[in-house]
Write a protein that holds these residues in place. Sequence first.
Motif, mmCIF file in Angstrom:
data_model
loop_
_atom_site.group_PDB
_atom_site.id
_atom_site.type_symbol
_atom_site.label_atom_id
_atom_site.label_comp_id
_atom_site.label_asym_id
_atom_site.label_seq_id
_atom_site.Cartn_x
_atom_site.Cartn_y
_atom_site.Cartn_z
ATOM 1 N N TYR A 1 0.849 -1.194 0.000
ATOM 2 C CA TYR A 1 0.000 0.000 0.000
ATOM 3 C C TYR A 1 0.884 1.243 0.000
ATOM 4 N N ILE A 2 0.307 2.331 -0.505
ATOM 5 C CA ILE A 2 1.039 3.601 -0.567
ATOM 6 C C ILE A 2 0.985 4.254 0.809
ATOM 7 N N SER A 3 2.164 4.411 1.397
ATOM 8 C CA SER A 3 2.236 5.016 2.733
ATOM 9 C C SER A 3 2.524 6.514 2.658
ATOM 10 N N GLN A 4 3.207 6.967 1.621
ATOM 11 C CA GLN A 4 3.459 8.400 1.419
ATOM 12 C C GLN A 4 3.380 8.699 -0.076
ATOM 13 N N PHE A 5 2.834 9.889 -0.393
ATOM 14 C CA PHE A 5 2.779 10.297 -1.801
ATOM 15 C C PHE A 5 2.813 11.814 -1.899
ATOM 16 N N SER A 6 3.614 12.303 -2.830
ATOM 17 C CA SER A 6 3.674 13.740 -3.109
ATOM 18 C C SER A 6 3.811 13.931 -4.615
ATOM 19 N N ASN A 7 3.034 14.855 -5.151
ATOM 20 C CA ASN A 7 3.110 15.151 -6.584
ATOM 21 C C ASN A 7 3.545 16.595 -6.816
ATOM 22 N N VAL A 8 4.334 17.118 -5.897
ATOM 23 C CA VAL A 8 4.828 18.494 -6.009
ATOM 24 C C VAL A 8 6.217 18.466 -6.643
ATOM 25 N N HIS A 9 6.337 19.110 -7.811
ATOM 26 C CA HIS A 9 7.613 19.159 -8.545
ATOM 27 C C HIS A 9 8.172 20.571 -8.491
ATOM 28 N N ASN A 10 9.482 20.708 -8.448
ATOM 29 C CA ASN A 10 10.133 22.023 -8.469
ATOM 30 C C ASN A 10 10.765 22.313 -9.831
ATOM 31 N N HIS A 11 10.262 21.654 -10.850
ATOM 32 C CA HIS A 11 10.806 21.837 -12.208
ATOM 33 C C HIS A 11 9.645 21.778 -13.196
ATOM 34 N N GLU A 12 9.912 22.191 -14.402
ATOM 35 C CA GLU A 12 8.887 22.211 -15.441
ATOM 36 C C GLU A 12 8.615 20.795 -15.932
ATOM 37 N N LEU A 13 7.334 20.456 -16.107
ATOM 38 C CA LEU A 13 6.958 19.156 -16.649
ATOM 39 C C LEU A 13 6.957 19.212 -18.179
ATOM 40 N N LEU A 14 7.160 18.071 -18.814
ATOM 41 C CA LEU A 14 7.383 18.018 -20.255
ATOM 42 C C LEU A 14 6.089 17.744 -21.024
ATOM 43 N N GLU A 15 6.088 18.188 -22.283
ATOM 44 C CA GLU A 15 4.978 17.887 -23.183
ATOM 45 C C GLU A 15 5.103 16.447 -23.691
ATOM 46 N N ASP A 16 4.035 15.957 -24.343
ATOM 47 C CA ASP A 16 4.010 14.562 -24.804
ATOM 48 C C ASP A 16 5.160 14.236 -25.748
ATOM 49 N N ASP A 17 5.469 15.149 -26.702
ATOM 50 C CA ASP A 17 6.508 14.860 -27.679
ATOM 51 C C ASP A 17 7.903 14.942 -27.082
#
Length: 692
Positions: A149-165
């Motif tokens: 089971y997931i005990s910890q989760f974070s989806n906070v990034h300090n960088h730019e996320l990329l496009e699909d291509d």
Amino acid sequence: MTMKPSNNIWIRRQQCPCGDWKCYVKYEGDDQTSVSSQLIKNETTSTSSSSEAVFMPYVGQIFKTDEDAFEYYSNFARKNGFSIRKARSTESQNLGIYRRDFVCYRSGFNQPRKKANVEHPRDRKSVRCGCDAKLYLTKEIVNSVTQWYISQFSNVHNHELLEDDQVRLLPAYRKIQEADQERILLLSKAGFPVNRIVKVLELEKGVQPGQLPFIEKDVRNFVRTCKKSVQENDALLTEKRENDTLEFLEACKAMAERDADFVYDYTTDENSKVENISWSYADSVRAYTVFGDVVTFDTTYRSITYGLLLGVWFGIDNHGKPVFLGCALLQDESLNSFAWALQTFLRFMRGRCPQTVLTDIDSSLRDAIARELPDTKHVICSWHVHSKLSSWFMPSLGSQYEEFKAEFDMLCHLEGIEEFEHQWNHLVARFGLASDKHIALLFSYRTSWPLSYIRSYFLARSMTAEFYQSLDEFFKRILSGQTCLQLFFEQVWFAADLRNRSKEALQYMHTKTCLPIEENARSILTPYAFNALQHEIVQSMQYATTELANGSYLVRHYKKMEGEYLVIWISQDEQIHCSCKEFEHSGILCRHCLRVLTVKNYFEIPEKYILFRWRLESSLVALEDQNGQCNSDEYAQVFHSLAATLLTESLFTKERFNHVHRELTRLLEHVRNMPVTNEFASNMAANNISES
């Protein structure tokens, strides 16, 4: 890495005949290309659909295994513009590994390494920037069942996320599948540089440059990593090649002992290793005596496993079907290899040269034919020219390509040389192709492929679409995946053996005119040849003749007044020649000559103008019972009489006509659905009325 033994992989020759090693041909209608392209699309669609079904992970979410969790998080990451990696894992004696940490690929910071003692050390920049996006897993046992089971989760990034291509180019998503790995290794062993390997794979899969699921760097690293394995596998493959070649020669010797008329030959290098092999069968030699006037030498395929080029000789029989004449496996595509293949084939065929030989565009093959067959006409198959057009001109012409192709097709069928060259210059100027290397290549071969130049060459109708479809079917039968040359040899033998060919059904050939010439030809020619001649007979009735002072005739269509043909008639020895050159081209008299013979009150075509190669008696395989033809004539007369009476009666009123039409349609549908099993049907199965 240990490679499993490779199958004998056959591929189309992709090197462009223009000579530029960077230029490759992607064939129109190539099933392999379209299948590969579809696989790429399917993989993309599958990945896309799987990622669409993935929602953001949450604390407490349960997975059966840690790998399931990693795959789920990886799919989520790809959809959202980043990738992940496995970080820390924690282990205990009782539970084993009970914690897994998955983090963003930019998590943490790169630790400085001790620089190597070199003059110019590489200073690689790190992508890590301390990103805190993460997913921690914990293992637990519930009711004796292990789960995560997931005990910890974070989806906070300090960088730019990329496009699909862009995200598809991250290292985590650049994977070389097993099939591509084998292909890369084979091409690498063949001496292909990495950039050329990538180009080949793009062409084979039908994708645009840069759209493979991996990049050139990945291929380079894979080849470097597998270098030792490649060397080991190369040694194994070399041994396999030598063993298979020896077994192949043993199979040839065994065949020669069983059949004294079987012929084969081969050459060896300075190390006594086999270079080239060629063979033919007794049936093929016998068929060549009748159908050796026009031969096709097909060199479309090569084996990348054995590094051999496949060359197959075909004739066309009196039913319009390919007849196998011989086969050769050549070490390369050089002038010497092609010259040896030609010399050997002629020796097998007892020194008799064909009138015409048809091939693909190949400068070495052209030079070999000019040297070994100086009196034979060399023709480039129109199919080979047209199959390369999209690869050559679609990238540069874009939306104009279809218009270019239509004009090119029309240009190919022009009858006059001057008109061809005038229209060619117009085509080149209109589409801005004056500096195009492929246009220059085609023009340099112009004496070998447009109708205007080859209309007087005898081709025996061997450039029809139906004939080339039959060739494709032959290759599909012999080029299935094999593990050795001996199996390939057996498949060729089975496909070439006339005993394995079904008897040619003698179709019922009904007449369309009242001309005695047509009735006479029907009793002599095969259905295939008769259909071609019958079409000309029917068309001849639309032409008018004007007799000239010297006994010749001008023949002109009654509507198309812009074109006329000169038919020379020499009555002393019944010679007839037309300026259209159709008889010289196909061995079938043209409509213009037939019109003149009708005017001259000929009830039969002169014997010399019904070639033996088109006659029923020249068939290689026994025909079905020909008594059905006579029976069919009687049945046809009965039906014609009944149909004529029915037509007369039905035309009195509209109601009568509608009733007859409705009932006949219903009757026809009923007859088509009736089972064909009785004795009458077995005798008459071949007697289907054949339309031209």
